[in-house]
Write a protein that holds these residues in place. Structure first.
Motif, short mmCIF file in Angstrom:
data_model
loop_
_atom_site.label_atom_id
_atom_site.label_comp_id
_atom_site.label_asym_id
_atom_site.label_seq_id
_atom_site.Cartn_x
_atom_site.Cartn_y
_atom_site.Cartn_z
N ASN A 278 -10.91 -48.09 58.89
CA ASN A 278 -11.66 -48.93 59.82
C ASN A 278 -10.89 -50.19 60.18
OD1 ASN A 278 -14.72 -48.07 60.39
ND2 ASN A 278 -14.14 -47.31 58.37
N MET A 279 -10.12 -50.73 59.25
CA MET A 279 -9.30 -51.90 59.55
C MET A 279 -8.19 -51.54 60.54
SD MET A 279 -8.92 -53.80 55.85
CE MET A 279 -7.81 -55.03 56.55
N LEU A 280 -7.62 -50.35 60.39
CA LEU A 280 -6.55 -49.92 61.28
C LEU A 280 -7.04 -49.65 62.69
CD1 LEU A 280 -4.55 -47.43 58.99
CD2 LEU A 280 -3.75 -49.63 59.86
N GLY A 281 -8.15 -48.92 62.79
CA GLY A 281 -8.63 -48.52 64.11
C GLY A 281 -9.54 -49.54 64.77
N GLY A 282 -10.35 -50.23 63.97
CA GLY A 282 -11.28 -51.22 64.51
C GLY A 282 -12.71 -50.80 64.28
N VAL A 283 -13.59 -51.79 64.15
CA VAL A 283 -15.00 -51.52 63.87
C VAL A 283 -15.91 -51.87 65.04
CG1 VAL A 283 -14.73 -51.84 61.39
CG2 VAL A 283 -15.31 -53.81 62.82
N SER A 284 -15.39 -52.52 66.07
CA SER A 284 -16.25 -52.90 67.20
C SER A 284 -16.24 -51.88 68.32
CB SER A 284 -15.83 -54.28 67.74
OG SER A 284 -14.52 -54.22 68.27
N THR A 285 -15.41 -50.84 68.21
CA THR A 285 -15.41 -49.74 69.16
C THR A 285 -15.75 -48.46 68.42
OG1 THR A 285 -13.02 -49.55 68.85
CG2 THR A 285 -13.76 -50.76 70.77
N PHE A 286 -16.49 -47.57 69.08
CA PHE A 286 -16.99 -46.39 68.38
C PHE A 286 -15.86 -45.49 67.90
CE2 PHE A 286 -18.42 -41.96 68.41
CZ PHE A 286 -19.41 -42.04 67.44
N LEU A 287 -14.83 -45.30 68.70
CA LEU A 287 -13.74 -44.39 68.34
C LEU A 287 -12.66 -45.07 67.50
CD1 LEU A 287 -13.25 -42.29 71.61
CD2 LEU A 287 -14.35 -41.60 69.47
N GLY A 288 -12.86 -46.33 67.16
CA GLY A 288 -11.89 -47.03 66.33
C GLY A 288 -11.59 -46.30 65.02
N PRO A 289 -12.62 -45.85 64.26
CA PRO A 289 -12.34 -45.14 63.01
C PRO A 289 -11.54 -43.85 63.21
CG PRO A 289 -14.59 -45.92 63.03
CD PRO A 289 -14.05 -46.18 64.40
N LEU B 30 -6.56 -51.60 65.91
CA LEU B 30 -5.76 -51.31 67.09
C LEU B 30 -6.63 -51.11 68.32
CD1 LEU B 30 -3.00 -50.71 68.34
CD2 LEU B 30 -3.29 -48.32 67.63
N LEU B 31 -7.68 -50.30 68.22
CA LEU B 31 -8.51 -50.04 69.39
C LEU B 31 -9.30 -51.28 69.78
CD1 LEU B 31 -8.82 -47.59 71.16
CD2 LEU B 31 -10.89 -46.99 69.94
N ASP B 32 -9.69 -52.09 68.82
CA ASP B 32 -10.35 -53.37 69.14
C ASP B 32 -9.40 -54.27 69.93
OD1 ASP B 32 -12.56 -52.52 67.80
OD2 ASP B 32 -12.24 -53.75 66.03
N PHE B 33 -8.13 -54.30 69.50
CA PHE B 33 -7.13 -55.12 70.18
C PHE B 33 -6.92 -54.65 71.61
CE2 PHE B 33 -2.72 -55.98 71.39
CZ PHE B 33 -2.64 -57.34 71.19
N VAL B 34 -6.80 -53.33 71.79
CA VAL B 34 -6.58 -52.77 73.13
C VAL B 34 -7.80 -53.04 74.02
CG1 VAL B 34 -6.29 -50.62 74.42
CG2 VAL B 34 -4.99 -51.00 72.33
#
Length: 339
Positions: free
Chosen positions: A270-281, A321-325
């Motif tokens: 979750n830290m890598l992908g992001g928690v504020s976007t659904f597909l982050g995990p 990453l996805l949160d950043f994008v």
């Protein structure tokens, strides 16, 4: 109906239409994603690639279910991996001891998980912040210790031996690698679609309200304890689905599936992908498995490398990453509208 009530009813029509449109869009995207994944075996003969997708299915379900707690409800669980292991062991034991069909064993495993999650959740969700996190970890270590000590039933530190029976059902033979791959993809897509609907439902927005201000949510009449318990059980069910996929993949279950490191990997994902976007995990799952597979080829100190990567995301990007994008695209759009 008064004029005011009529006006409110008319105002709700676009909202409901928009929600229905989003629901149909999600279903369409899910169907396209499944079609792409299901067609992959016909375009490549790489067994390693299919194995990678199966592992992504198992860990993706687990990590996304954890995000229902962390990202949407604000409940950081250090013991969510217990349900991953519980799903794997329950499914394997039911198949070995009772000899049921796979669909019946699947449903029975979810029922067992729901009962245990309800008992554990009824205790844990009353706690706040760090206390919730560490009590969930304590329950995970209890389950892990039970698996190790009850060797006559669980196989102890050797895990479930003898493999998991895979009787054919509805023309599907999970002993066939391609059938197992397609079934894993189907479970992944169905699980993600179900969690997406939960996140976008009124219940999902209630969870966000609890995350942002539980006291205010309670003041507005929301039963915070019940909502937290409900999402705790739902997250446990999806994590158990991931455990069942992994059990079928390795044809067994091992104590490592219920160890605290599994929960740690879920947090890392979750830290890598992001928690504020659904597909982050899901993005985090792909990143972590790629890192594991790549780094272990070159060094035995893969833990150090993974730690450096986590520090980069935590201290450098300060988000997944996805949160950043997503934030970058949002800033670009706002800048364009400002002109």
């Amino acid at each position: 109906m008064t004029e005011l009530e009529a006006g409110r009813a008319q105002a709700l029509v676009p909202v409901r239409s928009g929600a229905a449109l989003h629901r149909y869009r999600d279903v369409l995207i899910a169907l396209i994603a499944f079609a792409v994944l299901a067609s992959l075996p016909f375009f490549t003969g790489s067994k390693a690639l299919l194995d990678f997708v199966i592992r992504c299915s198992a860990y993706g379900l687990f990590a996304t279910s954890l995000n229902l707690l962390v990202g949407y409800t604000g409940l950081t669980s250090f013991g969510h991996g217990m349900f991953f292991g519980l799903g794997a062991y329950s499914f394997g034991l039911i198949m070995q001891k009772l000899g049921l069909s796979i669909p019946v064993a699947f449903v029975a495993t979810l029922a067992v998980t729901a009962v245990i999650a309800a008992v554990i959740g009824a205790i844990c969700v009353r706690l706040k912040d760090i206390y919730f996190a560490f009590v969930t970890l304590a329950f995970q270590m209890l389950i892990h210790s039970t698996i190790l000590s009850w060797a006559s039933f669980t196989g102890g530190d050797q895990g479930l031996r003898g493999g998991i029976p895979r009787p054919e059902f509805l023309g599907i033979n999970l002993a066939n690698h391609v059938h197992l791959y397609i079934a894993s993809c189907a479970l992944l897509i169905l699980g993600l679609l179900a969690m997406r609907q939960i996140a976008q439902s009124p219940f999902g927005y209630t969870l966000r309200m609890i995350r942002d201000n539980a006291a205010r949510a309670s003041f507005l009449g929301i039963d915070v304890w019940r909502a937290k318990l409900t999402v705790f059980v739902l997250a446990a069910l999806f994590a158990a689905m991931g455990g069942m996929v992994m059990a079928l993949f390795v044809s067994g279950a091992y104590p490592e599936f219920a160890y605290w490191t599994i929960s740690g990997e879920g947090i890392f994902i979750n830290m890598l992908g992001g928690v504020s976007t659904f597909l982050g995990p899901m993005v985090g799952t792909v990143l972590l498995l790629l890192l594991n597979d790549t780094v272990t080829r070159f060094t035995e100190y893969h833990g150090i490398v993974l730690g450096v990567v986590i520090l980069f995301f935590a201290l450098g990007l300060r988000k997944g990453l996805l949160d950043f994008v997503a934030e970058w695209f949002s800033q670009r759009r706002d800048a364009g509208e400002g002109r």
